[in-house]
Design a protein around this motif. Structure first.
Motif, mmCIF file in Angstrom:
data_model
loop_
_atom_site.group_PDB
_atom_site.id
_atom_site.type_symbol
_atom_site.label_atom_id
_atom_site.label_comp_id
_atom_site.label_asym_id
_atom_site.label_seq_id
_atom_site.Cartn_x
_atom_site.Cartn_y
_atom_site.Cartn_z
ATOM 1 N N ASP A 159 -15.083 3.247 -58.596
ATOM 2 C CA ASP A 159 -15.941 2.948 -57.586
ATOM 3 C C ASP A 159 -15.489 3.124 -56.122
ATOM 4 N N ARG A 160 -14.382 2.559 -55.794
ATOM 5 C CA ARG A 160 -13.760 2.264 -54.589
ATOM 6 C C ARG A 160 -12.102 2.733 -54.598
ATOM 7 N N PHE A 161 -11.674 3.230 -53.413
ATOM 8 C CA PHE A 161 -10.264 3.521 -53.481
ATOM 9 C C PHE A 161 -10.034 3.549 -52.047
ATOM 10 N N THR A 162 -8.705 3.169 -51.795
ATOM 11 C CA THR A 162 -8.160 3.225 -50.582
ATOM 12 C C THR A 162 -6.775 3.978 -50.479
ATOM 13 N N PHE A 163 -5.971 4.220 -49.384
ATOM 14 C CA PHE A 163 -4.676 4.491 -49.354
ATOM 15 C C PHE A 163 -4.040 4.023 -48.192
ATOM 16 N N ASP A 164 -2.782 3.966 -48.141
ATOM 17 C CA ASP A 164 -2.022 3.508 -46.957
ATOM 18 C C ASP A 164 -1.397 4.704 -46.220
ATOM 19 N N LEU A 165 -1.113 4.362 -44.869
ATOM 20 C CA LEU A 165 -0.307 5.100 -44.195
ATOM 21 C C LEU A 165 0.702 4.564 -43.182
ATOM 22 N N ILE A 166 1.859 4.965 -42.782
ATOM 23 C CA ILE A 166 2.796 4.296 -42.162
ATOM 24 C C ILE A 166 2.828 5.053 -40.853
ATOM 25 N N TYR A 167 3.009 4.203 -39.771
ATOM 26 C CA TYR A 167 2.851 5.128 -38.224
ATOM 27 C C TYR A 167 4.083 4.346 -37.500
ATOM 28 N N ALA A 168 3.981 4.725 -36.336
ATOM 29 C CA ALA A 168 5.061 4.045 -35.520
ATOM 30 C C ALA A 168 6.500 4.325 -35.944
ATOM 31 N N ARG A 169 6.464 5.622 -36.622
ATOM 32 C CA ARG A 169 7.737 5.985 -37.297
ATOM 33 C C ARG A 169 8.822 6.450 -36.012
ATOM 34 N N PRO A 170 10.198 6.608 -36.387
ATOM 35 C CA PRO A 170 11.198 7.228 -35.406
ATOM 36 C C PRO A 170 10.642 8.539 -34.851
ATOM 37 N N LYS A 171 10.542 8.543 -33.536
ATOM 38 C CA LYS A 171 10.297 9.730 -32.646
ATOM 39 C C LYS A 171 8.756 10.140 -32.714
ATOM 40 N N GLN A 172 8.015 9.409 -33.448
ATOM 41 C CA GLN A 172 6.546 9.828 -33.406
ATOM 42 C C GLN A 172 5.872 9.603 -32.217
ATOM 43 N N THR A 173 4.941 10.619 -31.774
ATOM 44 C CA THR A 173 4.280 10.675 -30.527
ATOM 45 C C THR A 173 2.873 10.395 -30.767
ATOM 46 N N PRO A 174 2.092 9.790 -30.006
ATOM 47 C CA PRO A 174 0.687 9.617 -30.111
ATOM 48 C C PRO A 174 -0.210 10.788 -30.533
ATOM 49 N N ASP A 175 0.366 12.000 -30.078
ATOM 50 C CA ASP A 175 -0.282 13.051 -30.241
ATOM 51 C C ASP A 175 -0.073 13.385 -31.679
ATOM 52 N N GLU A 176 0.967 13.188 -32.271
ATOM 53 C CA GLU A 176 1.422 13.711 -33.586
ATOM 54 C C GLU A 176 0.624 12.752 -34.659
ATOM 55 N N TRP A 177 0.608 11.477 -34.242
ATOM 56 C CA TRP A 177 -0.151 10.515 -35.063
ATOM 57 C C TRP A 177 -1.749 10.777 -34.918
ATOM 58 N N ARG A 178 -2.256 11.388 -33.787
ATOM 59 C CA ARG A 178 -3.554 11.522 -33.692
ATOM 60 C C ARG A 178 -4.051 12.672 -34.763
ATOM 61 N N ALA A 179 -3.217 13.723 -34.793
ATOM 62 C CA ALA A 179 -3.407 14.820 -35.632
ATOM 63 C C ALA A 179 -3.144 14.581 -37.215
ATOM 64 N N GLU A 180 -2.228 13.768 -37.602
ATOM 65 C CA GLU A 180 -2.285 13.285 -38.857
ATOM 66 C C GLU A 180 -3.420 12.077 -39.289
ATOM 67 N N LEU A 181 -3.812 11.454 -38.406
ATOM 68 C CA LEU A 181 -4.754 10.429 -38.565
ATOM 69 C C LEU A 181 -6.040 11.015 -38.928
ATOM 70 N N ARG A 182 -6.271 12.189 -37.999
ATOM 71 C CA ARG A 182 -7.643 12.930 -38.184
ATOM 72 C C ARG A 182 -7.537 13.577 -39.510
ATOM 73 N N GLU A 183 -6.549 14.143 -39.967
ATOM 74 C CA GLU A 183 -6.442 14.625 -41.332
ATOM 75 C C GLU A 183 -6.812 13.697 -42.435
ATOM 76 N N ALA A 184 -6.362 12.253 -42.109
ATOM 77 C CA ALA A 184 -6.464 11.419 -43.221
ATOM 78 C C ALA A 184 -8.024 10.898 -43.281
ATOM 79 N N LEU A 185 -8.533 10.994 -41.757
ATOM 80 C CA LEU A 185 -9.726 10.276 -42.196
ATOM 81 C C LEU A 185 -10.815 11.377 -42.784
ATOM 82 N N LEU A 186 -10.472 12.748 -42.852
ATOM 83 C CA LEU A 186 -11.182 13.499 -43.588
ATOM 84 C C LEU A 186 -11.372 13.359 -44.825
#
Length: 398
Positions: A159-186
């Motif tokens: 009925d319900r599900f969720t998943f985890d992501l980890i960010y603020a990883r080494p060398k990660q930029t806001p633009d890189e995270w924005r692209a990954e999070l956009r994919e996750a939200l889809l």
């Protein structure tokens, strides 16, 4: 769902085994390459449940959470036996949330159907990243393709599900995270858990960090990554109801809300923690961490508890502050005053409000940490706690 002023009663069941230990993880998890005696552990879980029920008496269970470790390595028959015994010992609410954590690499459609038949109605997937190179650097043993397949199996099974992501990883930029999070939200459902990477003591990542071989983003970059997270999740209708958790209205994790609202929960299994209220006194409990030693204790004594400490009112107040200020719904000051025996001094609240670190929720007796305040939550809690009564008042339930 239980209202904020009635946190409910929950069970936390800890399955301590993993296929592989992740280098950032400080949870109580163990690898047993020779396999485990699952029937022995199943029997021990049932015995510890029985001991807990004898001690606590009647309760209405509003949530059950299978955490770990990797609970999706359990046989569905073990999950079913635990849920059946819990229902024999207590009244389980008809709308109880029953969550099981799963790693994508251990997800099989047939096994998920078995968990659903057993009574699980919500699954939490430890995806951690949607980039294969990052998964490898995090020590994960699944691929992005396996993660996406697991998400689809969860979507069609529960009925319900969720998943985890980890960010603020080494060398990660806001633009890189924005692209990954956009994919996750889809591909997300109605809930996402998004955690900033923290370096936990005595982990392989801690050793690498100390040697200068693993460098996490600085404070400004971390804050920028946090801002991206809040902006994008809010735009997608999954606003933050807690520091790291985002959901559509009504889709919040009921079990985690029980923790943050400072409710009562019993910890079952190796290394499980609890906050229980037997005989009107709130106790902090924890069990033996080593799985085989825990099982031996249960076989001998009926339980594996090695810590069972009554909490003073001051200790409870500290915990309630730390938990409640994480929530967007905030901390109930009246409930805190009832617990402490004295109200929180208005001067400190005013000072922290003027500094932009906490906010008063209009029309309520609640306060919450602001966006910037969440970054220094421990300091805020310390300042507030210092103004609470310091005498060692006796422990008491609310």
């Amino acid at each position: 769902m239980t209202p904020p002023d009635d946190p409910g009663f929950g069970l936390y069941v800890h399955w301590p085994f993993c296929a592989q230990k992740c280098p950032y993880c400080d949870f109580n998890s163990h690898v047993r390459f020779g396999g485990i005696d699952e029937p022995r552990f199943r029997t021990a879980f049932l015995r510890e449940l029985e001991h807990t029920a004898q001690r606590l008496g009647p309760r209405t269970v509003t949530s059950i959470f299978f955490g770990g470790g990797t609970p999706s390595l359990m046989q569905p028959e073990t999950v079913a036996a635990i849920l059946d015994r819990a229902a024999e010992l207590w009244h389980v609410a008809p709308d109880a949330e029953i969550t099981l954590e799963a790693n994508p690499g251990s997800v099989e459609a047939g096994r998920f159907r078995g968990y659903r038949t057993a009574g699980v109605n919500r699954v939490s997937l430890g995806v951690q990243s949607l980039r294969d190179d990052i998964l490898k650097s995090l020590g994960r043993i699944h691929s992005v393709a396996e993660a996406k397949a697991a998400i689809e199996i969860a979507r069609t099974t529960f009925d319900r599900f969720t998943f985890d992501l980890i960010y603020a990883r080494p060398k990660q930029t806001p633009d890189e995270w924005r692209a990954e999070l956009r994919e996750a939200l889809l591909i997300a459902g109605h809930h996402l858990s998004l955690y900033q990477l923290t370096i936990e003591p005595e982990t392989p990542f801690a050793a690498l960090h100390a040697a200068g071989k693993l460098i996490v983003p600085d404070e400004d970059t971390a804050f920028a990554l946090y801002d991206v997270t809040q902006e994008m999740t809010a735009a997608a209708g999954l606003s933050a109801y807690e520091v790291s958790n985002h959901a559509a209205p009504g889709e919040e994790s009921r079990h985690n809300l029980l923790y943050w609202r400072y409710g009562e929960y019993a910890g079952i299994g190796p290394g499980a923690h609890g906050r229980i209220v037997p005989d009107g006194v709130r106790n902090a409990t924890s069990t033996e961490r080593n799985p085989e030693s825990w099982a031996a204790l249960v076989e001998r004594d009926g339980h594996g508890i090695i810590e069972d400490t009554p909490l003073t009112r001051a200790e409870q107040a500290d915990e309630m502050l730390l938990m409640g200020l994480r929530l967007s719904e905030g901390l109930d000051l009246q409930r805190l005053a009832q617990l402490c025996g004295a109200p929180l001094p208005g001067k400190t609240v005013s000072e922290l409000t003027q500094q932009g670190l906490i906010e008063t929720i209009p029309g309520t007796q609640r306060i919450k940490a602001s966006g910037s305040g969440r970054f220094i939550l421990n300091e805020i809690v310390l300042r507030l706690a210092l103004d609470l009564p310091t005498e060692k008042l006796p422990s008491a339930a609310e």
